[in-house]
Motif scaffolding. Structure first.
Motif, short mmCIF file in Angstrom:
data_model
loop_
_atom_site.label_atom_id
_atom_site.label_comp_id
_atom_site.label_asym_id
_atom_site.label_seq_id
_atom_site.Cartn_x
_atom_site.Cartn_y
_atom_site.Cartn_z
N LEU A 164 11.98 -10.25 7.66
CA LEU A 164 11.56 -8.84 8.91
C LEU A 164 9.89 -8.28 8.39
CD1 LEU A 164 11.62 -8.97 12.00
CD2 LEU A 164 12.84 -7.18 11.68
N MET A 165 10.54 -7.33 7.51
CA MET A 165 8.94 -6.36 6.72
C MET A 165 8.05 -8.18 6.65
SD MET A 165 7.69 -5.98 3.90
CE MET A 165 8.87 -6.49 2.31
N LEU A 166 8.79 -8.62 5.80
CA LEU A 166 7.54 -9.69 5.40
C LEU A 166 6.90 -10.20 6.96
CD1 LEU A 166 8.93 -11.76 2.44
CD2 LEU A 166 7.25 -10.10 2.16
N SER A 167 7.21 -10.78 7.51
CA SER A 167 6.61 -11.30 8.70
C SER A 167 6.10 -10.32 9.50
CB SER A 167 7.41 -12.03 9.89
OG SER A 167 8.44 -10.67 10.13
N ARG A 168 6.22 -9.29 9.34
CA ARG A 168 5.57 -7.70 9.39
C ARG A 168 4.44 -6.53 8.47
NH1 ARG A 168 7.90 -6.54 14.59
NH2 ARG A 168 8.96 -8.48 15.52
N ASN A 169 3.14 -7.45 8.23
CA ASN A 169 2.81 -7.46 6.77
C ASN A 169 1.67 -6.36 7.25
OD1 ASN A 169 1.54 -6.48 4.77
ND2 ASN A 169 -0.06 -8.36 4.64
N ARG A 170 1.88 -4.95 7.22
CA ARG A 170 0.67 -3.91 7.61
C ARG A 170 -0.28 -3.86 6.85
NH1 ARG A 170 3.34 -1.68 11.83
NH2 ARG A 170 1.77 0.01 11.24
N THR A 171 -1.39 -3.28 7.45
CA THR A 171 -2.94 -3.53 6.56
C THR A 171 -2.46 -1.62 6.37
OG1 THR A 171 -4.22 -2.38 8.65
CG2 THR A 171 -3.85 -5.30 8.35
N GLU A 172 -1.66 -0.85 6.95
CA GLU A 172 -1.96 0.57 5.82
C GLU A 172 -1.54 0.75 4.56
OE1 GLU A 172 0.72 0.81 9.47
OE2 GLU A 172 -0.80 -0.09 8.92
N TYR A 173 -0.66 -0.60 4.52
CA TYR A 173 0.20 -0.20 3.86
C TYR A 173 0.03 -2.41 2.54
CZ TYR A 173 3.12 3.15 4.31
OH TYR A 173 3.48 4.60 5.43
N SER A 174 -1.02 -2.48 2.61
CA SER A 174 -2.00 -3.47 1.98
C SER A 174 -1.11 -3.70 0.44
CB SER A 174 -3.04 -4.15 2.38
OG SER A 174 -3.58 -3.09 1.97
N ASN A 175 -1.52 -2.55 0.07
CA ASN A 175 -1.75 -2.21 -1.13
C ASN A 175 0.01 -2.38 -1.90
OD1 ASN A 175 -4.50 -2.03 -1.67
ND2 ASN A 175 -4.27 0.38 -1.76
N HIS A 176 -0.01 -2.17 -0.65
CA HIS A 176 1.81 -2.00 -2.11
C HIS A 176 2.47 -3.27 -1.06
CE1 HIS A 176 1.82 2.74 -0.25
NE2 HIS A 176 1.54 2.32 -1.90
N PHE A 177 2.07 -4.00 -0.59
CA PHE A 177 2.49 -5.64 0.52
C PHE A 177 3.01 -6.62 -0.86
CE2 PHE A 177 3.30 -9.65 1.66
CZ PHE A 177 3.84 -8.92 3.01
N LYS A 178 2.39 -6.80 -2.06
CA LYS A 178 2.30 -7.85 -2.90
C LYS A 178 3.45 -7.86 -3.23
CE LYS A 178 -0.18 -10.86 -6.11
NZ LYS A 178 -1.21 -11.21 -6.82
N PRO A 179 3.40 -5.66 -4.17
CA PRO A 179 4.19 -5.97 -5.42
C PRO A 179 6.15 -5.56 -4.53
CG PRO A 179 2.90 -4.18 -4.73
CD PRO A 179 2.49 -5.19 -4.13
N ALA A 180 5.78 -5.23 -2.96
CA ALA A 180 6.62 -5.49 -2.38
C ALA A 180 7.34 -7.08 -1.99
CB ALA A 180 7.50 -4.83 -1.16
N ALA A 181 6.75 -7.65 -1.64
CA ALA A 181 6.98 -8.93 -1.70
C ALA A 181 7.60 -9.41 -2.54
CB ALA A 181 6.01 -9.73 -1.14
N LEU A 182 6.59 -9.78 -3.72
CA LEU A 182 7.17 -10.18 -5.53
C LEU A 182 8.60 -9.49 -5.99
CD1 LEU A 182 6.06 -11.50 -7.61
CD2 LEU A 182 5.86 -9.57 -8.45
N LYS A 183 8.76 -8.22 -5.49
CA LYS A 183 10.31 -7.50 -6.00
C LYS A 183 11.15 -8.55 -5.07
CE LYS A 183 10.77 -3.22 -6.33
NZ LYS A 183 10.79 -1.40 -6.16
N CYS A 184 10.94 -8.94 -3.25
CA CYS A 184 11.83 -8.67 -2.79
C CYS A 184 12.30 -10.50 -3.50
CB CYS A 184 11.98 -9.26 -1.70
SG CYS A 184 11.78 -7.50 -0.43
N PHE A 185 11.35 -11.33 -4.12
CA PHE A 185 11.11 -12.96 -4.52
C PHE A 185 12.48 -13.09 -5.28
CE2 PHE A 185 9.00 -16.85 -5.52
CZ PHE A 185 9.69 -18.05 -4.87
N GLU A 186 12.18 -12.32 -5.89
CA GLU A 186 12.40 -12.22 -7.27
C GLU A 186 13.95 -11.98 -7.22
OE1 GLU A 186 11.73 -10.81 -12.01
OE2 GLU A 186 10.31 -9.01 -10.11
N HIS A 187 14.61 -10.60 -6.87
CA HIS A 187 15.39 -10.48 -6.51
C HIS A 187 16.91 -11.79 -5.69
CE1 HIS A 187 19.24 -7.62 -6.68
NE2 HIS A 187 19.36 -8.42 -5.33
N SER A 188 15.31 -12.02 -4.68
CA SER A 188 16.23 -13.41 -4.00
C SER A 188 16.56 -14.39 -5.40
CB SER A 188 15.65 -13.56 -3.00
OG SER A 188 14.73 -14.37 -3.06
#
Length: 996
Positions: free
Chosen positions: A780-804
Motif C-alpha cells: 500500500l505504501m508503494l502505491s502511495r509514493n509521496r513527493t515530499e519523501y521522494s529521496n526516501h522512496f527508492k531505498p525504502a522500496a528496495l529494502k521491501c523488495f529485497e526482504h520479500s
C-alpha cells in the motif's frame, strides 16, 4: 441364557413367509440402533430381490397392519427401483394394486396403509413406461363397480360427477389421498425439462375428474361430512399450488379449480373445517394471489369482518396467544399483504376499513414484543409494506394527492404510536431472565420499528418528529423513564431523515434546552441505565445539531464525561465524545486544556477501560488537529504521546518480568491509542486542498520539533512490535498506525518516511504473526509514493523488495508452505510495475530474480488459490511492460525471452485441465496480454500444447490448433475467457465437440 442378539440372528435370514412376517413385526418393536439397522438391511435385501414383487403381495395379506404397511411400502420401492423387470407385466401390476386398494378400503383399513398403497399407485403412474393416463377416473370407476376394470372401459360408465355422489366416504377419502399424493410427487420432479413437462401434461388429464370429486365434497349442502370436506380442502390446496407451477401459462387448467374457492372460503365459518380452509387461504394469499378473483376477495373480506374474527383479535389483544388465535392472525396478515392497495384505498368499504382496524389491533396485544407477543413482528412487517405503498402512491400521484391518502396517513400515525408503545423496554428484573435468542428477537423488533419510522417520515414529514418530541417532553415531566427511552429511541431512528440543515432544530431545542441532561446527572440512580444509554446515543446521532448550536456543547460534554465513569455507559459516552469532537473540533480548540485535564484525571483514578481511553484520546487529538497555527499543535500532541508512552513503558516493564500474556493487552492498548490519534490527526475531508501550495514547501514536520514528535511515535510502536510481533493483533495494529498517514495529501505527524514502513518489513520474519498484513502494508505504501519523501522512496522500496525475495527463499520457493506470505510477496512486487522497474532490476538483486520468476510460475500451478491469483496478476502486468527506458526495456525483453516459454507451458497446464473452473478467469488474463503484447507468444503456446506435461490426452492436435488460432485471432479480447473455458471443458472430457 440367550441374549436378544441371539434371538434376532436367525430372523435375519428368513426362509419362509412367516419368518419374514415376524422380521417385519420385530422392526416395529423397541430395539438397539444396531439391531434395527440389521433388520432394515435384511428386509431391504428381500425387497430388492427378484421375489420382492411376490413378497409385497403376500405381506398385504397379513393380519398385522404394520406388516401390510410394509407390503405397500415394498410395492413402492420395487416400482421406483425395479419397474423395468416387469416388462409387459406392468398392466398386471396396476390391476394388483387397484385390487388391493378396493379390498383394503372396503374393510376400513388404517389410513397409513391406504395412503402408502396410494403412494405405490402414484409411483406406478410416474414411471416413464406406464400408459396409465386417466388415473383418478379409473380409481373412481373401480370403487363404483367394486371391481378392477380396464381403463379402456371407464368411458362406458356415467360421468365422474355422477359416480362420486354414489361413493361412500371411505372411497372418496382414499381417492383424495391418491390425488393429493399424485401432485405432491409430480411437483418434486421439477418443471424445467421436456420430460417433466410430459408428466405434468399427463397429470392434467385428471383435472376434470378431481374437480368433480372436489365439487362433491366441498359443497356443504351436498356433503355435510366435515372430515371428508377437510380432506377435499387439503387436496384442492395441493392441486392449486401444483397448477401454479405446472400450468402457469394455461389459464384453462387453473380456471377449473377457481369456482371451488367460494366453497372453501365458506367452509371457514364451520368450526370443524376452519383449520383446513384457513391453511388453504394462507397458502394462496402468500404464494398465489392472482388465483383469487375479486369476488373471492370480497367474500373473504366479509368473513374476516365477522364477529368470530373480531373475537379472535380481541383475544389476541387480551394476551390469549393460543393456536387458533395465532393461526387466524396469520390469515389476517396474509390477506393484508395481498390486498394492501385495496385496504389503503377502499375507505368507503366497511369490510376493508374494519380489516384495517383489525390489523392495527395486532400491534396492541398485551405483553412484551416477541417475548409474550409473537404476532407483533409479523404485523409490523405488514405496516412497513403499507407505508412503502403509500410512499409509492404519493410519488406516482405527483402534485395531486389521492383523496384516500389523508385517511391512510391518520391510520399510519396510529400504527406508529402503537409500535412505539411496543418498543417499551421491560424493567431489569424481567430482562434478566431473557436468553440470547429472546434479546436478539426483541432487538430485531425495534430495528423493524426504526424501518417503519424512516419509511413513514417521507409521508408524515416533520409532524412525525414533532409528535415524538412532545411525547419525550411529557415523559420527562412525569418521570416515565421507560417511555422516555422508547421515545428517544424513535427520535434517534429519525436522525438521518431530519439531517437536512436545521429542519428539526426548533424541536431539538425543546429537548436539549429542557432538563433532559440535568435529570440524568442530578440523581442518575433513579434513571434506568438503558434510558441513559439511549440518551447518550441521541447525542451521537445529532452531532450536526451541536455544530450549529455550539452553546449547548459544554453541558453535553460535561454530561458525557460524567457518564464515562459508569461501566454500562462508558462505551456509549466515549463514542458520543468522539463524534462530537470530530464534528465540532474547531469550536472546541479553546477547551483543549480542559479536555486533556479531564483525560488525565480519568487515567490517574483508573476510571476508564481500554476502549474508552482509545476513543477519548482520539477525540482530543481531533481537537488538536484543528489548532492553528500548526506550531501550536506540538505541545498538546506531545502531551497525548506522553500518555501513550506511559503505557508503552508499562508494557515493557511487564515484559521484563517475563509476563508476556499480561503485557500483550497493555501494549495493544497503547498501539490502539496511537491509531486513534493518527486517524483523528488526518485532515477532514471537508477541508479544501490548496492546489497552489508547493509540495516541497517546508513545514513544522520537517523541522526538529516536528521530527521529534514523529520519532516518538515511531519509538512507541517499534518498542512494542519488536517484543510482541508473535501476536497478530499487535502486528496488525502497528500496520494501522503506519496506514493512517498514507491517505494524507499534506505533511503531518503520522505522515512518516517510507523508510519507516520498510524498517517494519525488514524487522519482520516468517515467525511474525500476520506477516502478510505487514507486506500488504508495504504494498500500500508503494502505491502511495509521496513527493515530499521522494529521496526516501527508492531505498525504502528496495529494502521491501529485497526482504520479500528473502522471504520467498525462506519458504523454500514453495507457495504451499505459507500461501499468505507467498501471495503478499508477489502483491508487493506487482505494485512496483511499471513505475519502479529500476528497483526491480537493481543490479545487486539480479542473482535472485530468476528464482523469483520460477517461484511465481510455481504459484500458477499451485493448489493454493491466493498465490495463484497474485501470480496471475504479476504476469498480467509484466508481459505487457513497454515504453520504458532503453536499458530497462532491454532487461524486460530479456526476461520474457527467458521465461516466456515456461510461462506459456504453465498456463497451458492449468487451462489444459489442471486448474479448477473458478481459476480460469485468472489464468486468462496473462494469456490475453501475452498474445496481444509478445510477438513470440504463438510459438511459445504451440510448443506448450505439444509438450509432454500438457495434462490432457482427450483433445487432438487439430483441437489444439483450432483453439490456439481462436485465441490468437481474438488478440486479448474479452471473448478469450469463454474460449479458454470451452477448451478446458474439452480437455476434461466434458465437451468433445470443441473443434466443431
Amino acid at each position: 441364557m440367550a441374549t436378544t442378539a441371539d434371538l434376532i440372528e436367525p430372523l435375519l435370514q428368513p426362509k419362509t413367509f412367516e419368518e419374514v412376517e415376524r422380521l417385519v413385526q420385530r422392526l416395529y418393536l423397541p430395539g438397539s440402533p444396531r439391531q434395527i439397522a440389521q433388520i432394515q438391511q435384511a428386509l431391504q435385501t428381500l425387497q430388492k430381490s427378484t421375489e420382492g414383487w411376490a413378497l409385497a403381495d403376500a405381506l398385504l395379506q397379513s393380519n398385522d397392519a404394520n406388516v401390510r404397511f410394509f407390503g405397500a411400502l415394498t410395492f413402492t420401492i420395487k416400482i421406483n427401483t425395479d419397474s423395468l423387470s416387469l416388462g409387459d407385466k406392468s398392466p398386471k401390476l396396476l390391476e394388483t394394486l387397484l385390487s388391493w386398494l378396493i379390498r383394503l378400503v372396503s374393510v376400513n383399513e388404517r389410513p397409513l396403509v391406504v395412503r402408502k398403497l396410494g403412494s405405490a399407485l402414484v409411483a406406478h403412474f410416474l414411471q416413464p413406461s406406464t400408459q396409465w393416463t386417466r388415473c383418478v377416473r379409473h380409481i373412481i370407476c373401480c370403487f363404483y363397480t367394486n371391481a378392477v376394470i380396464s381403463e379402456r372401459d371407464v368411458d362406458d360408465l356415467p360421468p365422474s360427477a355422477t359416480l362420486t355422489q354414489n361413493l361412500n366416504a371411505s372411497h372418496l377419502v382414499a381417492t383424495l389421498w391418491f390425488a393429493t399424493t399424485l401432485v405432491e410427487e409430480a411437483g418434486k420432479l421439477g418443471f424445467e425439462t421436456i420430460q417433466t413437462h410430459e408428466y405434468h401434461e399427463k397429470s392434467a388429464a385428471s383435472i376434470d375428474d378431481i374437480v368433480s370429486i372436489l365439487s362433491c365434497v366441498l359443497d356443504n349442502i351436498i356433503n355435510p361430512d366435515t372430515i371428508l370436506a377437510n380432506e377435499g380442502i387439503k387436496c384442492c390446496q395441493s392441486w392449486v399450488m401444483y397448477a401454479q407451477r405446472a400450468w402457469f401459462r394455461n389459464d384453462q387448467y387453473l380456471s377449473r379449480f377457481k369456482y371451488l374457492t367460494p366453497y372453501i372460503i365458506e367452509r371457514f365459518r364451520s368450526t370443524e373445517t376452519t383449520d383446513a380452509s384457513r391453511e388453504f387461504l394462507i397458502d394462496v394469499l402468500n404464494n398465489f394471489t392472482s388465483y383469487l378473483t375479486p369476488s373471492d376477495y370480497e367474500h373473504l373480506a366479509g368473513i374476516l369482518n365477522s364477529p368470530l374474527c373480531h373475537s379472535f383479535v380481541d383475544n389476541l389483544r387480551n394476551g390469549d396467544f393460543d393456536g387458533d388465535t395465532v393461526a387466524f392472525s396469520r390469515l389476517l396478515l396474509a390477506f393484508g399483504d395481498a390486498t394492501v392497495q385495496d385496504l389503503a384505498q377502499n375507505t368507503e368499504s366497511s369490510d376493508y376499513v374494519s380489516i384495517l382496524t383489525l390489523l392495527e389491533g395486532l400491534l396492541q396485544c398485551k405483553g412484551y414484543a416477541v417475548v409474550d407477543d409473537e404476532i407483533c413482528s409479523q404485523a409490523l412487517e405488514f405496516w412497513i409494506t403499507f407505508a412503502e405503498y403509500l410512499t409509492d402512491s404519493l410519488f406516482a400521484a405527483g402534485n395531486d394527492s389521492p383523496i384516500w391518502m389523508n385517511s391512510a396517513l391518520q391510520t399510519l400515525m396510529r400504527v406508529i404510536e402503537a409500535s412505539w408503545k411496543k418498543c417499551l423496554l421491560p424493567p431489569p428484573d424481567v430482562t434478566s431472565s431473557w436468553d440470547h435468542d429472546t434479546r436478539t428477537g426483541f432487538k430485531a423488533f425495534r430495528a423493524d420499528v426504526e424501518d417503519l419510522l424512516q419509511s413513514s417520515y417521507t409521508l408524515l414529514g416533520v409532524s412525525l418528529f414533532e409528535r415524538f418530541v412532545q411525547l419525550a417532553l411529557h415523559a420527562l415531566r412525569t418521570g416515565a423513564w421507560y417511555h422516555l427511552e422508547a421515545t428517544v429511541f424513535c427520535l434517534n431512528a429519525l436522525a438521518d431523515s431530519v439531517a437536512e440543515e436545521g429542519i428539526a432544530d426548533q424541536n431539538l431545542l425543546q429537548i436539549f434546552g429542557s432538563s433532559f441532561f440535568s435529570e440524568m446527572t442530578g440523581d442518575g440512580a433513579l434513571v434506568p441505565v438503558k434510558c441513559q444509554q439511549t440518551a447518550v446515543t441521541m447525542i451521537n446521532r445529532y452531532t450536526a445539531f451541536f455544530e450549529r448550536h455550539n452553546d449547548y456543547l459544554p453541558q453535553v460534554l460535561n454530561f458525557l464525561f460524567t457518564r464515562l465513569q459508569t461501566l454500562d455507559l462508558a462505551n456509549y459516552s466515549s463514542k458520543a465524545i468522539l463524534a462530537l469532537c470530530y464534528s465540532c473540533r474547531k469550536t472546541l480548540t479553546l477547551e483543549l486544556d480542559a479536555f486533556i485535564y479531564q483525560y488525565e484525571r480519568l487515567l490517574s483514578q483508573d476510571l476508564i477501560d481500554t476502549n474508552t481511553k482509545e476513543r477519548v484520546i482520539g477525540a482530543i487529538a481531533a481537537i488538536v488537529q484543528a489548532v492553528t497555527p500548526v506550531e501550536n499543535m506540538l505541545a498538546p500532541l506531545d502531551r497525548l504521546l506522553f500518555f501513550v508512552q506511559a503505557d508503552v513503558e508499562n508494557c515493557l516493564r511487564i515484559l521484563s518480568s517475563g509476563l508476556i500474556e499480561e503485557a500483550q493487552p497493555v501494549g495493544l492498548a497503547a498501539l490502539k491509542c496511537l491509531v486513534s490519534i493518527g486517524k483523528a490527526m488526518q485532515v477532514p475531508d471537508e477541508v479544501p486542498i490548496d492546489l497552489e501550495s508547493s509540495k516541497s514547501a517546508p513545514t513544522i514536520w520537517n523541522e526538529d520539533s516536528g521530527i521529534a514528535i514523529q520519532s516518538r511515535i515511531v519509538q512507541c510502536y517499534e518498542a512494542i512490535f519488536s517484543s510482541l510481533q508473535s501476536d497478530g493483533d499487535i502486528v496488525e495494529t502497528t500496520c494501522q498506525i503506519l496506514r493512517t498517514g498514507y491517505t494524507e495529501t499534506s505533511p503531518g505527524p503520522f505522515v512518516l518516511s517510507p523508510l519507516k514502513t520498510a524498517d517494519l518489513v525488514v524487522n519482520s520474519r516468517l515467525s511474525t504473526a500476520r506477516l502478510g498484513h505487514v507486506l500488504d502494508t508495504a504494498a500500500l505504501m508503494l502505491s502511495r509514493n509521496r513527493t515530499e519523501y521522494s529521496n526516501h522512496f527508492k531505498p525504502a522500496a528496495l529494502k521491501c523488495f529485497e526482504h520479500s525475495l528473502h522471504l520467498v527463499a525462506a519458504i523454500g520457493y514453495d507457495p504451499t508452505n505459507d500461501p499468505e506470505v507467498a501471495s503478499s510477496c508477489i502483491d508487493l512486487v506487482v505494485k512496483m510495475i511499471p513505475r519502479h522497474l529500476d528497483i526491480f532490476f537493481e543490479s545487486r538483486l539480479q542473482s535472485m530474480l530468476p528464482n523469483f520468476f520460477m517461484f511465481s510460475m510455481q504459484c500458477l500451478i499451485s493448489p493454493e488459490i491466493l498465490p495463484k491469483r497474485s501470480s496471475a496478476s504479476f504476469w498480467t502486468s509484466f508481459v505487457q511492460i513497454e515504453e520504458q527506458s532503453p536499458q530497462i526495456q532491454l532487461m524486460v525483453d530479456a526476461a520474457m525471452q527467458t521465461h516466456g516459454p515456461n510461462l506459456a507451458r504453465v498456463l497451458m497446464r492449468g487451462i489444459g485441465g489442471e486448474a479448477a473452473r473458478s481459476e480460469l478467469d485468472n489464468l486468462s488474463e496473462p494469456l490475453k496480454k501475452m498474445v496481444y503484447k509478445q510477438p513470440r507468444a504463438k510459438q511459445w503456446l504451440t510448443n506448450a500444447l505439444a509438450s509432454d506435461d500438457f495434462p490432457s490426452r482427450v483433445v487432438s492436435d487439430v483441437d489444439k490448433r483450432v483453439w490456439l488460432q481462436k485465441v490468437v485471432n481474438l488478440r486479448g479480447a474479452r471473448g478469450t475467457n469463454q474460449v479458454v473455458k470451452d477448451f478446458w471443458m474439452a480437455c476434461r472430457g466434458t465437451n468433445h465437440a470443441f473443434a466443431s
